[in-house]
Write an enzyme that holds these catalytic residues in place. Structure first.
Site, PDB file in Angstrom:
ATOM      1  N   GLN A   9       0.830  -1.192   0.000  1.00  0.00           N
ATOM      2  CA  GLN A   9       0.000   0.000   0.000  1.00  0.00           C
ATOM      3  C   GLN A   9       0.872   1.251   0.000  1.00  0.00           C
ATOM      4  O   GLN A   9       1.892   1.303   0.674  1.00  0.00           O
ATOM      5  CB  GLN A   9      -0.901  -0.023   1.237  1.00  0.00           C
ATOM      6  CG  GLN A   9      -2.000   1.001   1.244  1.00  0.00           C
ATOM      7  CD  GLN A   9      -3.010   0.746   2.362  1.00  0.00           C
ATOM      8  OE1 GLN A   9      -3.066  -0.345   2.915  1.00  0.00           O
ATOM      9  NE2 GLN A   9      -3.798   1.742   2.683  1.00  0.00           N
ATOM     10  N   SER A  88       4.498  -6.382   2.734  1.00  0.00           N
ATOM     11  CA  SER A  88       3.211  -6.236   3.407  1.00  0.00           C
ATOM     12  C   SER A  88       2.075  -6.775   2.528  1.00  0.00           C
ATOM     13  O   SER A  88       2.032  -7.969   2.240  1.00  0.00           O
ATOM     14  CB  SER A  88       3.000  -4.760   3.785  1.00  0.00           C
ATOM     15  OG  SER A  88       1.882  -4.594   4.616  1.00  0.00           O
ATOM     16  N   LEU A  89       1.159  -5.920   2.082  1.00  0.00           N
ATOM     17  CA  LEU A  89       0.096  -6.332   1.158  1.00  0.00           C
ATOM     18  C   LEU A  89       0.667  -7.103  -0.027  1.00  0.00           C
ATOM     19  O   LEU A  89       0.063  -8.068  -0.520  1.00  0.00           O
ATOM     20  CB  LEU A  89      -0.650  -5.082   0.662  1.00  0.00           C
ATOM     21  CG  LEU A  89      -1.478  -5.225  -0.620  1.00  0.00           C
ATOM     22  CD1 LEU A  89      -2.690  -6.108  -0.385  1.00  0.00           C
ATOM     23  CD2 LEU A  89      -1.890  -3.855  -1.141  1.00  0.00           C
ATOM     24  N   ARG A 113      -8.901  -8.435   4.048  1.00  0.00           N
ATOM     25  CA  ARG A 113      -7.804  -7.817   4.802  1.00  0.00           C
ATOM     26  C   ARG A 113      -8.003  -6.309   4.902  1.00  0.00           C
ATOM     27  O   ARG A 113      -7.863  -5.710   5.973  1.00  0.00           O
ATOM     28  CB  ARG A 113      -6.480  -8.132   4.098  1.00  0.00           C
ATOM     29  CG  ARG A 113      -5.210  -7.594   4.750  1.00  0.00           C
ATOM     30  CD  ARG A 113      -4.022  -7.921   3.838  1.00  0.00           C
ATOM     31  NE  ARG A 113      -2.731  -7.703   4.472  1.00  0.00           N
ATOM     32  CZ  ARG A 113      -2.040  -6.565   4.420  1.00  0.00           C
ATOM     33  NH1 ARG A 113      -2.551  -5.526   3.784  1.00  0.00           N
ATOM     34  NH2 ARG A 113      -0.851  -6.478   5.002  1.00  0.00           N
ATOM     35  N   HIS A 198       1.021  -3.283  11.126  1.00  0.00           N
ATOM     36  CA  HIS A 198       2.138  -4.118  11.607  1.00  0.00           C
ATOM     37  C   HIS A 198       2.532  -3.776  13.039  1.00  0.00           C
ATOM     38  O   HIS A 198       3.709  -3.657  13.371  1.00  0.00           O
ATOM     39  CB  HIS A 198       3.335  -4.010  10.647  1.00  0.00           C
ATOM     40  CG  HIS A 198       3.006  -4.480   9.270  1.00  0.00           C
ATOM     41  ND1 HIS A 198       2.795  -5.810   8.978  1.00  0.00           N
ATOM     42  CD2 HIS A 198       2.789  -3.801   8.114  1.00  0.00           C
ATOM     43  CE1 HIS A 198       2.468  -5.927   7.698  1.00  0.00           C
ATOM     44  NE2 HIS A 198       2.457  -4.728   7.160  1.00  0.00           N
ATOM     45  N   GLN A 247       1.387 -11.893   9.992  1.00  0.00           N
ATOM     46  CA  GLN A 247       1.956 -10.707   9.340  1.00  0.00           C
ATOM     47  C   GLN A 247       1.327  -9.393   9.769  1.00  0.00           C
ATOM     48  O   GLN A 247       2.017  -8.374   9.881  1.00  0.00           O
ATOM     49  CB  GLN A 247       1.848 -10.870   7.812  1.00  0.00           C
ATOM     50  CG  GLN A 247       2.690  -9.893   7.023  1.00  0.00           C
ATOM     51  CD  GLN A 247       1.942  -9.350   5.813  1.00  0.00           C
ATOM     52  OE1 GLN A 247       0.826  -8.859   5.935  1.00  0.00           O
ATOM     53  NE2 GLN A 247       2.562  -9.453   4.654  1.00  0.00           N
TER      54      GLN A 247
END
Length: 300
Positions: A9, A88-89, A113, A198, A247
């Site tokens: 993102q 991440s994503l 998500r 996170h 995660q």
């Protein structure tokens, strides 16, 4: 050996994916399938929407996922990686492009998500900040000094040497930024995000995503997937699922991931998706003697 990497993102921009839609029949087919799955025409927002529309988490995450995965799939015979990873994503993009998830299942998980994270953001006031020019251990020490059960701040994204993103409660992040500057950071910049990604503040989203992952079928990927939580390669579907669940509240160990990929033989890194953020990070992680070539999907 070839590594394909997928951004997270923040890489989005209005107009992303429009050229793919217009030039590649497969891309058009997958974008239209995505519109049907999501129940709204995300392509209208991606191609011709406003920055504000695209910034909505429920739009941003599937938009970056779609651009990344479809870019990779349109490479056809050129998409034959020896390893993949995503920031991440981007880890969900990597898993889908590598066949661990079907396109439809990957998109549904990304949307779940995004919605879970949006709810967590609305429930708790959180933010993130980029710390530039300070050693990782010093950043960690400052976070540990400030962090407590009611005022959380942790190291979230280990992007590259000299660039670490912290995450947590607004008050704790602001206090940490002030101390980071006192400790010698060149910059401590609060980011324009609406949540503490996170970090432990994402626990409600983690639980929601875990339920969605539990009902999704995962397959063995075509190559090892290096995952954010441990920076190690994985091909076992159950291990991949467990790491994906962790995660959301764990740190993204991107520097270690790239270092491990290079140690395991990666010589070419190709970024699939919008922007060039990962190319910039990798160029700061790789050493001159590694002889690494870094490019974007457009270069192929």
């Amino acid at each position: 050996m070839k590594a394909f990497v997928f951004p997270g993102q923040g890489a989005q921009f209005v107009g992303m994916g429009k050229d793919l839609y217009e030039k590649h029949p497969l891309a058009k087919e997958l974008f239209e399938k995505a519109n049907d799955i999501l129940g709204f025409r995300i392509t209208d927002i991606m191609f011709e929407g406003t920055d504000e529309e695209l910034k909505q988490t429920k739009v941003t995450q599937p938009a970056v996922f779609l651009h990344s995965v479809i870019s990779a799939l349109c490479l056809a015979d050129q998409f034959n990686p020896d390893m993949v990873a995503g920031h991440s994503l981007g880890e969900l993009s990597a898993l889908t492009a590598a066949g661990a998830l079907k396109f439809e299942d990957g998109l549904r998980l990304v949307y779940a998500r995004a919605q879970a994270m949006q709810k967590a953001c609305e429930a708790t006031q959180g933010t993130m900040a980029a710390i530039i020019g300070l050693a990782d251990d010093k950043v960690e020490a400052v976070c540990a000094e400030i962090c407590n059960e009611s005022n959380v701040v942790v190291a979230a994204n280990y992007n590259c040497p000299g660039q670490l993103v912290i995450s947590g409660c607004v008050e704790a992040v602001n206090a940490a930024c002030a101390k980071m500057k006192e400790a010698g950071a060149k910059r401590a910049l609060v980011l324009p995000v609406s949540g503490a990604f996170h970090s432990p503040l994402m626990q409600p989203a983690k639980e929601e995503l875990e339920a969605a992952i539990a009902t999704t079928e995962f397959h063995k990927p075509i190559c090892p997937v290096y995952q954010n939580v441990d920076a190690l390669p994985h091909t076992d579907a159950e291990e991949i699922k467990a790491n994906l669940i962790k995660q959301l509240t764990a740190s993204v160990l991107w520097t270690k991931e790239v270092t491990n990929m290079i140690a395991d033989g990666a010589k070419t890194f190709t970024e699939c998706g919008p922007g060039k953020a990962l190319q910039g990070m990798i160029s700061k992680i790789a050493k001159a003697e590694d002889g690494v070539i870094i490019n974007g999907v457009a270069d192929l």
